[in-house]
Design a protein around this motif. Sequence first.
Motif, short mmCIF file in Angstrom:
data_model
loop_
_atom_site.label_atom_id
_atom_site.label_comp_id
_atom_site.label_asym_id
_atom_site.label_seq_id
_atom_site.Cartn_x
_atom_site.Cartn_y
_atom_site.Cartn_z
N PHE A 102 -11.64 -29.88 29.75
CA PHE A 102 -12.60 -30.39 28.77
C PHE A 102 -13.98 -30.63 29.38
O PHE A 102 -14.98 -30.60 28.67
N GLU A 103 -14.04 -30.85 30.68
CA GLU A 103 -15.36 -30.98 31.32
C GLU A 103 -16.10 -29.66 31.28
O GLU A 103 -17.31 -29.62 31.02
N ALA A 104 -15.40 -28.56 31.54
CA ALA A 104 -16.04 -27.24 31.46
C ALA A 104 -16.47 -26.94 30.02
O ALA A 104 -17.55 -26.38 29.78
N LEU A 105 -15.63 -27.31 29.07
CA LEU A 105 -15.99 -27.09 27.67
C LEU A 105 -17.19 -27.94 27.27
O LEU A 105 -18.07 -27.48 26.52
N ALA A 106 -17.26 -29.17 27.75
CA ALA A 106 -18.39 -30.04 27.43
C ALA A 106 -19.70 -29.48 27.96
O ALA A 106 -20.77 -29.71 27.38
N ALA A 107 -19.64 -28.73 29.06
CA ALA A 107 -20.84 -28.16 29.66
C ALA A 107 -21.23 -26.82 29.03
O ALA A 107 -22.31 -26.30 29.31
N ALA A 108 -20.35 -26.26 28.17
CA ALA A 108 -20.60 -24.95 27.57
C ALA A 108 -21.16 -25.10 26.16
O ALA A 108 -21.05 -26.15 25.53
N GLN A 123 -8.58 -29.64 17.86
CA GLN A 123 -9.92 -29.92 17.34
C GLN A 123 -10.37 -31.35 17.61
O GLN A 123 -11.54 -31.60 17.93
N LEU A 124 -9.45 -32.30 17.45
CA LEU A 124 -9.82 -33.70 17.68
C LEU A 124 -10.28 -33.93 19.12
O LEU A 124 -11.37 -34.49 19.34
N PRO A 125 -9.54 -33.51 20.16
CA PRO A 125 -10.04 -33.67 21.52
C PRO A 125 -11.30 -32.86 21.81
O PRO A 125 -12.13 -33.28 22.62
N LEU A 126 -11.46 -31.70 21.15
CA LEU A 126 -12.70 -30.94 21.33
C LEU A 126 -13.90 -31.77 20.91
O LEU A 126 -14.96 -31.73 21.56
N ALA A 127 -13.77 -32.52 19.81
CA ALA A 127 -14.87 -33.38 19.36
C ALA A 127 -15.03 -34.59 20.25
O ALA A 127 -16.14 -34.92 20.68
N ALA A 130 -15.16 -33.05 24.41
CA ALA A 130 -16.08 -31.98 24.78
C ALA A 130 -17.34 -31.97 23.94
O ALA A 130 -18.29 -31.25 24.26
N GLY A 131 -17.38 -32.77 22.87
CA GLY A 131 -18.58 -32.80 22.04
C GLY A 131 -18.77 -31.55 21.22
O GLY A 131 -19.90 -31.18 20.92
N TRP A 132 -17.67 -30.90 20.83
CA TRP A 132 -17.76 -29.70 20.00
C TRP A 132 -17.40 -30.03 18.56
O TRP A 132 -16.38 -30.66 18.29
N MET A 133 -18.21 -29.57 17.63
CA MET A 133 -17.80 -29.54 16.24
C MET A 133 -16.92 -28.32 16.03
O MET A 133 -17.09 -27.30 16.70
N SER A 134 -15.98 -28.43 15.10
CA SER A 134 -15.11 -27.30 14.78
C SER A 134 -14.84 -27.35 13.28
O SER A 134 -15.23 -28.30 12.60
N LEU A 135 -14.17 -26.33 12.78
CA LEU A 135 -13.95 -26.22 11.34
C LEU A 135 -12.51 -26.50 10.98
O LEU A 135 -11.60 -25.73 11.30
N HIS A 136 -12.26 -27.64 10.34
CA HIS A 136 -10.96 -27.96 9.77
C HIS A 136 -10.96 -27.43 8.35
O HIS A 136 -11.58 -27.99 7.45
N GLY A 137 -10.28 -26.30 8.16
CA GLY A 137 -10.29 -25.66 6.85
C GLY A 137 -9.29 -24.53 6.81
O GLY A 137 -8.33 -24.51 7.59
#
Length: 347
Positions: A102-108, A123-127, A130-137
């Motif tokens: 998740f540190e690498a993802l946060a930097a990307a 998706q929840l841990p990504l937000a 890592a600070g990523w928005m994602s699409l729950h749909g």
Amino acid sequence: MTTPPRRPRPLRAGDLVALCAPSSGVEPELFPRLERAIAALQARGLRVREGQTLRREYKQCSAPAAERAAELQALLLDPEVAAVMPPWGGERAIELLPLLDFEALAAAEPKWFSGFSDLSTLQLPLALRAGWMSLHGPNLMELGAEALDETTAAIWPTLFQGDPLLQCASKLWQSQGPDWRTEPGAGRNLSEPTRWRRLDGGTEALLLRGRLIGGCLDTISRLAGTAYGDLRGWAQQPGIGPHLLFLENCEMAPCELLRALWSLRLHGCFEGAAGVLIGRHAPSAVTAPERLSHEEAVREALSDLSLPVLIDADIGHAPPQLSLIQGEWAALHWAPDRLELRQGSAI
């Protein structure tokens, strides 16, 4: 220190979409439906790359956890890939969490990761981490229909447009779906009137504002209190602001649903929330009067919260469902005869 989630840039023609299965893959009898979904992406001008896990399934997952995690991590960090779209959820995404960096993802730079059900386990841990928005749909496999209903089709402007994004409640929902094995191009059997309701039975209009966050209760309730589901800690970070918690139940019986909601309460997940959205429950056997129903389970767990709770929302396993951007600001206007959801940084 947590930073506010970042939204991926809108997709455009020529972008590369990677397809992989971090939970369940696709079995051969459903390949015709998968091919139709791939064609739908290509019709939007997108290029498609298939991962090694996509067309595999054994013991409720596509591949061993290490292989699934390595493929997903590589695709999420690949600068050529603009979006990662699994076919659907499954059962075993939780196994990937300690294997992802998740540190690498946060930097990307963030990219779109879309779907629901077990995918909200990721998706929840990504937000949060890592600070990523994602699409729950809608899941990829839903896009293989000959024609999409209006609510499901909202995935396209969500992925391809910037602000503002406006969606309304569906008019009808599906209580029993088609068999994609025999009808690979089937759309939704929409037959039941949609009616979002206040848990308290009130009819006064509501305006709820906050960051959308949540997912499938079957899975994210297992993350509460861990490093991957610390909603309370995340919500208290500067710049996050109030959150609008959305939750839906896939397979839990009423008492298990009650326990899952109470687990979130005991871990402080509702603290600082602007409101709660509870998705429709998939149809189940009629409950005897002396036994708890799904709606009664929600009422027992949440009715004394000092915040608004809406139920029977267009979220989850009783489709169609809204396209919700995990971590994005939203304003939800509810009244007995209408529902409007706006998402975007300008909310």
